[in-house]
Design a protein around this motif. Structure first.
Motif, PDB file in Angstrom:
ATOM      1  N   ILE A   1      40.656  -0.021  68.897  1.00  0.00           N
ATOM      2  CA  ILE A   1      39.622  -0.253  67.877  1.00  0.00           C
ATOM      3  C   ILE A   1      38.229  -0.356  68.498  1.00  0.00           C
ATOM      4  O   ILE A   1      37.253   0.119  67.935  1.00  0.00           O
ATOM      5  N   LEU A   2      38.136  -0.985  69.637  1.00  0.00           N
ATOM      6  CA  LEU A   2      36.822  -1.362  70.151  1.00  0.00           C
ATOM      7  C   LEU A   2      36.382  -0.643  71.422  1.00  0.00           C
ATOM      8  O   LEU A   2      35.217  -0.710  71.803  1.00  0.00           O
TER       9      LEU A   2
ATOM     10  N   ILE B   1      30.829  -3.805  65.726  1.00  0.00           N
ATOM     11  CA  ILE B   1      32.017  -4.489  66.240  1.00  0.00           C
ATOM     12  C   ILE B   1      32.755  -5.088  65.035  1.00  0.00           C
ATOM     13  O   ILE B   1      32.735  -6.276  64.818  1.00  0.00           O
ATOM     14  N   HIS B   2      33.135  -4.320  64.111  1.00  0.00           N
ATOM     15  CA  HIS B   2      33.627  -2.997  64.387  1.00  0.00           C
ATOM     16  C   HIS B   2      32.905  -1.915  63.582  1.00  0.00           C
ATOM     17  O   HIS B   2      32.995  -0.734  63.909  1.00  0.00           O
ATOM     18  N   TRP B   3      32.159  -2.310  62.548  1.00  0.00           N
ATOM     19  CA  TRP B   3      31.399  -1.377  61.735  1.00  0.00           C
ATOM     20  C   TRP B   3      29.932  -1.823  61.719  1.00  0.00           C
ATOM     21  O   TRP B   3      29.635  -2.945  62.151  1.00  0.00           O
TER      22      TRP B   3
ATOM     23  N   HIS C   1      32.840  -8.659  57.043  1.00  0.00           N
ATOM     24  CA  HIS C   1      33.086  -7.248  57.399  1.00  0.00           C
ATOM     25  C   HIS C   1      33.680  -6.535  56.184  1.00  0.00           C
ATOM     26  O   HIS C   1      34.565  -7.073  55.531  1.00  0.00           O
TER      27      HIS C   1
ATOM     28  N   SER D   1      29.302  -5.400  60.362  1.00  0.00           N
ATOM     29  CA  SER D   1      30.042  -6.571  60.868  1.00  0.00           C
ATOM     30  C   SER D   1      29.108  -7.715  61.271  1.00  0.00           C
ATOM     31  O   SER D   1      28.041  -7.495  61.832  1.00  0.00           O
TER      32      SER D   1
ATOM     33  N   ASP E   1      36.545  -9.014  63.261  1.00  0.00           N
ATOM     34  CA  ASP E   1      37.525  -8.256  64.057  1.00  0.00           C
ATOM     35  C   ASP E   1      37.551  -8.675  65.531  1.00  0.00           C
ATOM     36  O   ASP E   1      38.562  -8.472  66.218  1.00  0.00           O
TER      37      ASP E   1
ATOM     38  N   TYR F   1      44.593  -3.945  70.703  1.00  0.00           N
ATOM     39  CA  TYR F   1      43.579  -3.940  69.653  1.00  0.00           C
ATOM     40  C   TYR F   1      42.238  -3.458  70.221  1.00  0.00           C
ATOM     41  O   TYR F   1      41.556  -2.610  69.639  1.00  0.00           O
ATOM     42  N   TYR F   2      41.879  -3.995  71.379  1.00  0.00           N
ATOM     43  CA  TYR F   2      40.618  -3.588  72.011  1.00  0.00           C
ATOM     44  C   TYR F   2      40.660  -2.091  72.328  1.00  0.00           C
ATOM     45  O   TYR F   2      39.712  -1.347  72.031  1.00  0.00           O
TER      46      TYR F   2
END
Ligand code: FEO
Length: 395
Positions: A200-201, A145-147, A73, A150, A168, A196-197
């Motif tokens: 970010i996600l 996930i995330h870019w 990533h 990734s 990530d 985090y989820y």
């Protein structure tokens, strides 16, 4: 773990990760895998920690012995020191997803020549890398996930230890001196995985729902994340959590109240709403945005069924902290929520309708009724039995 070495950096100091509050610090995880025939470096660290990273590598091997450098990533928390480490890897073949090659170039064109980018091996789903003695990597891109760049790297080995280097995914912003899930407090790790989820996600949940079955079907025994602890004892639990989070499933039909207040009137409404909801036996959490930070609040938004947002009207619009939070929430798109807008005003009162409009943009099922109270609420104004009845019907 045998043949896998940690060479990342544990960041005990960080408290702000591009606006996300990291109360428990973080880590930028990187790993070396040795097969006896070949040596592989997986990922790098944020640039300020390059020297520490290099020292950690040197404790495991001479960097010149590294045969492959895999970049899962490209976001700078993992690749910031990419150009610097290349100077120490004269014999390494560079590997990234096909998209990753593009994104590396878009980041480091000022520091690295085209001749380097042209030699990076761009891998696609199912491509493999055999490093000898039974150790084989299989690459699986996980776009967004995330870019877009990734990917995860899945390693099988001769002893049947299957390791997922998950980038990530399944990570947590969590600083710890112990690397494994079972060596840390599971509640703390899960709280950070959830935050985090959410931060970010969450808005990528549709894509995660598509990819998760592929990842979940792999015979994974160990997950080496890019942030926080690695998983070995609680993999089913974190997979189950991701399965729920990506579908917008919640554990309890609770209510979140988020607001700010200029002179205390909107806060009076927030407190009266909380009291009425609490009287119904429903869990309610209340956050004033002057003191709460939006990355904590969005985590609560992901877990709640109803989101009630309040703002006074300032300069014919939203109060700044509420505007900021709404913008953040709109980007992250919590799913399957019910909404209600409220606020005090002096003469124009547009803020409450604006809240409702913004929530509707992300498919929140907002009550048509708005709570708008001129200046300071009178006791009768704060009787919310009827509107809470309507809210509960929707929940
Ligand atoms: Fe940890 Fe998307 O970087």
């Amino acid at each position: 773990m045998k043949d896998v070495y940690y060479v990342g950096y544990v960041d005990w100091e960080v408290r702000n990760f591009h606006g996300y509050s990291t109360h428990r610090g973080s880590s930028y995880n990187a790993y070396i895998v040795k097969s006896g025939e070949k040596t592989v470096l997986i990922d790098a660290v944020k640039r300020p920690y390059f020297n520490y990273f290099l020292d950690s590598i040197k404790e495991v091997c001479d960097p010149a012995e590294i045969d492959y450098f895999i970049t899962n990533h490209v976001e700078m928390d993992h690749s910031g020191s990419f150009p610097l480490i290349l100077n120490h890897l004269p014999n390494a073949e560079l590997i990234a997803s096909e998209k990753g090659v593009e994104v590396l170039k878009a980041h480091f064109h000022g520091e690295i020549g085209d001749e380097v980018f042209n030699k990076i091996r761009g891998v696609k789903e199912g491509d493999t890398l055999d490093i000898g003695n039974g150790k084989i990597f299989t690459f699986v891109p996980i776009p967004m996930i995330h870019w877009p760049d990734s990917m995860v790297s899945f390693m099988t080995d001769e002893n049947g230890k299957n390791v997922l280097f998950s980038s990530d995914a399944f990570g947590q912003h969590f600083a710890t001196s112990k690397r494994w899930d079972d060596e840390n407090d599971l509640c703390e790790i899960m709280q950070e995985a959830e935050k985090y989820y959410a931060n970010i996600l969450l808005h990528l949940s549709g894509l995660i729902a598509k990819v998760l079955p592929t990842v979940g079907a792999l015979p994974i025994e160990i997950v080496c994340t890019a942030h926080g602890v690695c998983w070995r004892s609680h993999i089913p639990e974190i997979l189950e959590k991701y399965t729920k989070w990506c579908k917008g499933e919640i554990e309890e039909k609770s209510v979140l109240i988020v607001y700010d207040s200029m002179w205390g009137s909107t806060e009076k409404i927030a407190k009266a709403l909380a009291k009425e909801i609490s009287h119904r036996g429903i869990t309610v959490k209340r956050f004033n945005l002057t003191t709460a930070d939006y990355s904590d609040v969005i985590t609560e938004a992901m877990k709640a069924k109803a989101i009630l947002i309040g703002s006074p009207t300032l300069n014919n619009g939203l109060y700044p902290t509420v505007a900021e939070y709404l913008s953040y929430q709109k980007g992250l798109k919590p799913m399957h929520k019910v909404g209600l807008a409220f606020g005090s005003y002096g003469w124009s009162g547009q803020a409450v309708q604006e809240i409702a409009n913004i929530m509707k943009e992300t498919k929140i099922d907002v009550l048509d009724e708005l709570i708008k109270i001129k200046f300071v609420p009178k006791p009768d104004d704060l009787d919310f039995k009827e509107i809470i009845d309507k809210l509960l019907e929707k929940m």
